[in-house]
Design an enzyme around this catalytic site. Structure first.
Site, PDB file in Angstrom:
ATOM      1  N   MET A 133       0.845  -1.192   0.000  1.00  0.00           N
ATOM      2  CA  MET A 133       0.000   0.000   0.000  1.00  0.00           C
ATOM      3  C   MET A 133       0.889   1.254   0.000  1.00  0.00           C
ATOM      4  O   MET A 133       0.414   2.347   0.302  1.00  0.00           O
ATOM      5  CB  MET A 133      -0.938  -0.004   1.203  1.00  0.00           C
ATOM      6  CG  MET A 133      -1.874  -1.229   1.173  1.00  0.00           C
ATOM      7  SD  MET A 133      -3.420  -1.003   2.068  1.00  0.00           S
ATOM      8  CE  MET A 133      -2.814  -0.719   3.698  1.00  0.00           C
ATOM      9  N   GLY A 134       2.166   1.086  -0.318  1.00  0.00           N
ATOM     10  CA  GLY A 134       3.055   2.234  -0.471  1.00  0.00           C
ATOM     11  C   GLY A 134       3.566   2.789   0.842  1.00  0.00           C
ATOM     12  O   GLY A 134       3.474   2.161   1.893  1.00  0.00           O
ATOM     13  N   HIS A 175       9.447  -2.968   3.395  1.00  0.00           N
ATOM     14  CA  HIS A 175       9.049  -3.137   1.992  1.00  0.00           C
ATOM     15  C   HIS A 175      10.275  -3.373   1.107  1.00  0.00           C
ATOM     16  O   HIS A 175      10.264  -4.215   0.213  1.00  0.00           O
ATOM     17  CB  HIS A 175       8.364  -1.862   1.474  1.00  0.00           C
ATOM     18  CG  HIS A 175       7.068  -1.522   2.127  1.00  0.00           C
ATOM     19  ND1 HIS A 175       6.920  -0.419   2.931  1.00  0.00           N
ATOM     20  CD2 HIS A 175       5.860  -2.129   2.086  1.00  0.00           C
ATOM     21  CE1 HIS A 175       5.660  -0.344   3.354  1.00  0.00           C
ATOM     22  NE2 HIS A 175       4.996  -1.376   2.867  1.00  0.00           N
ATOM     23  N   SER A 190       6.705   0.010  10.134  1.00  0.00           N
ATOM     24  CA  SER A 190       5.322   0.089   9.662  1.00  0.00           C
ATOM     25  C   SER A 190       5.089   1.480   9.096  1.00  0.00           C
ATOM     26  O   SER A 190       5.616   2.461   9.637  1.00  0.00           O
ATOM     27  CB  SER A 190       4.373  -0.130  10.845  1.00  0.00           C
ATOM     28  OG  SER A 190       3.061   0.291  10.506  1.00  0.00           O
ATOM     29  N   SER A 191       4.300   1.557   8.037  1.00  0.00           N
ATOM     30  CA  SER A 191       3.973   2.878   7.480  1.00  0.00           C
ATOM     31  C   SER A 191       3.215   3.688   8.524  1.00  0.00           C
ATOM     32  O   SER A 191       3.285   4.916   8.551  1.00  0.00           O
ATOM     33  CB  SER A 191       3.122   2.730   6.220  1.00  0.00           C
ATOM     34  OG  SER A 191       3.784   1.891   5.304  1.00  0.00           O
ATOM     35  N   ARG A 192       2.492   3.006   9.416  1.00  0.00           N
ATOM     36  CA  ARG A 192       1.687   3.718  10.426  1.00  0.00           C
ATOM     37  C   ARG A 192       2.552   4.320  11.538  1.00  0.00           C
ATOM     38  O   ARG A 192       2.043   5.121  12.317  1.00  0.00           O
ATOM     39  CB  ARG A 192       0.618   2.787  11.011  1.00  0.00           C
ATOM     40  CG  ARG A 192      -0.493   2.485  10.022  1.00  0.00           C
ATOM     41  CD  ARG A 192      -1.647   1.725  10.653  1.00  0.00           C
ATOM     42  NE  ARG A 192      -2.804   1.659   9.765  1.00  0.00           N
ATOM     43  CZ  ARG A 192      -3.134   0.610   9.008  1.00  0.00           C
ATOM     44  NH1 ARG A 192      -2.395  -0.479   9.034  1.00  0.00           N
ATOM     45  NH2 ARG A 192      -4.197   0.650   8.216  1.00  0.00           N
TER      46      ARG A 192
HETATM   47  O1  PAF Z   1       0.054  -5.733   3.519  1.00  0.00           O
HETATM   48  C1  PAF Z   1      -0.427  -4.825   2.800  1.00  0.00           C
HETATM   49  O2  PAF Z   1       0.177  -3.774   2.556  1.00  0.00           O
HETATM   50  C2  PAF Z   1      -1.807  -5.021   2.179  1.00  0.00           C
HETATM   51  O3  PAF Z   1      -2.660  -5.679   3.057  1.00  0.00           O
HETATM   52  C3  PAF Z   1      -1.771  -5.727   0.803  1.00  0.00           C
HETATM   53  C4  PAF Z   1      -1.252  -7.144   0.912  1.00  0.00           C
HETATM   54  C5  PAF Z   1      -0.904  -4.942  -0.154  1.00  0.00           C
HETATM   55  C6  PAF Z   1      -3.186  -5.799   0.226  1.00  0.00           C
HETATM   56  O4  PAF Z   1      -3.735  -4.534   0.056  1.00  0.00           O
END
Ligand code: PAF
Length: 281
Positions: free
Chosen positions: A30-31, A37, A185-187
């Site tokens: 989700m960027g 990531h 985490s992005s959060r």
């Molecule tokens: O883990 C995530 O970022 C999301 O749940 C995913 C797997 C990209 C699905 O939207």
């Protein structure tokens, strides 16, 4: 590196790569990339010929009152970070491309989804399973890479791929942590510097659980009580869940024996954070 937002264009590229016998690695995201990531992308680049990463903040997996609108986004930065890892193509569809008007099909995985995040975020895994099924059908990857931080998500998607006969291998990549232990985490972006300190209670609680288990504790009710007491001493923390389940089955257990997951979801002020550790005794 290519950046594509049209499904038909991506399918054409993938079909031609497959004809050339190339293996495709896929990192759905989700960027708002962090080292977690980027580790998934680097792992994918080591193991496959051509890596596709997707960036799509999937509205379907956010419940009412959750942070879909506020979820951090920075496409330009993400694209340049992905480029540095060996990703060959970034897929950035808009919501109308993924869910055009009249969209009506959803994927629901049973059993594994009633506990942990499935219990406290109803509909969340239905949204995840639906979007990931679509992404698998679009990208047709040989291997898809998911982080262990969302361990339940990875298990749900493995089960989904198995049950729906989707030809993809799912690889789970270990959690990447900040030097002080906070899971990336992005959060984490939502945390003030004070809250960022309070957030360490999650990884510290998991270290406590590990230490107790190492010194012979086996009863899950007692262990959960210790973990809850520890987290409750942090004033900014509000527990969503603390659980110890068999892994990968995610079954309730009275005593620890074999592989287990200790999993936590804790609100630090308004930010819900999750973390876990998988142990074998
Ligand atoms: O883990 C995530 O970022 C999301 O749940 C995913 C797997 C990209 C699905 O939207």
């Amino acid at each position: 590196m290519k950046v594509i937002n049209v499904i038909a264009e991506l399918k054409e590229i993938v079909t031609s790569l497959k004809k050339q016998g190339k293996t495709i690695g896929f990192v759905p995201t989700m960027g708002y990339f962090h080292e977690g990531h980027l580790t998934l992308m680097r792992t994918a680049a080591e193991k496959t010929d051509y890596v596709v990463a997707s960036i799509f903040v999937n509205p379907l997996q956010f419940g009412a009152g959750e942070d879909f609108e506020e979820y951090p986004r920075d496409l330009e930065r993400d694209i340049s970070l992905a480029d540095s890892t060996g990703v060959k193509l970034v897929f950035t569809p808009g919501t109308a491309e993924m869910y055009p008007t009249g969209y009506a099909t959803f994927v629901e995985v049973g059993q594994l989804t009633d506990k942990l995040c499935g219990g406290s975020r109803p509909g969340h895994f239905r949204g995840v399973a639906t979007v990931v099924t679509k992404l698998f059908n679009i990208v047709n990857p040989d291997i898809a890479f998911f982080g262990q931080k969302d361990a339940q998500q990875a298990l749900v998607l493995k089960k989904m791929a198995e049950d729906l006969n989707i030809n993809v291998e799912i690889e789970i990549v270990p959690i990447v942590r900040e030097p002080d232990g906070l899971a990336m985490s992005s959060r984490n972006k939502y945390l003030s510097s004070e809250e960022r300190k309070s957030a360490l209670v999650l990884s510290k609680a998991l270290s406590l659980a590990q230490a107790l288990i190492k010194s012979g504790a086996r009863n899950t009710v007692e262990l959960k009580r210790e973990i809850i007491n520890f987290i409750s001493r942090e004033p900014a923390a509000r527990i969503d869940y603390v659980d110890i389940l068999s892994f990968p089955g995610l079954k309730e257990i009275e005593n620890i024996n074999g592989q287990v997951i200790v999993a936590l979801a804790v609100f630090i002020a308004g930010t819900r954070l999750i973390d876990n550790v998988i142990l074998e005794v």
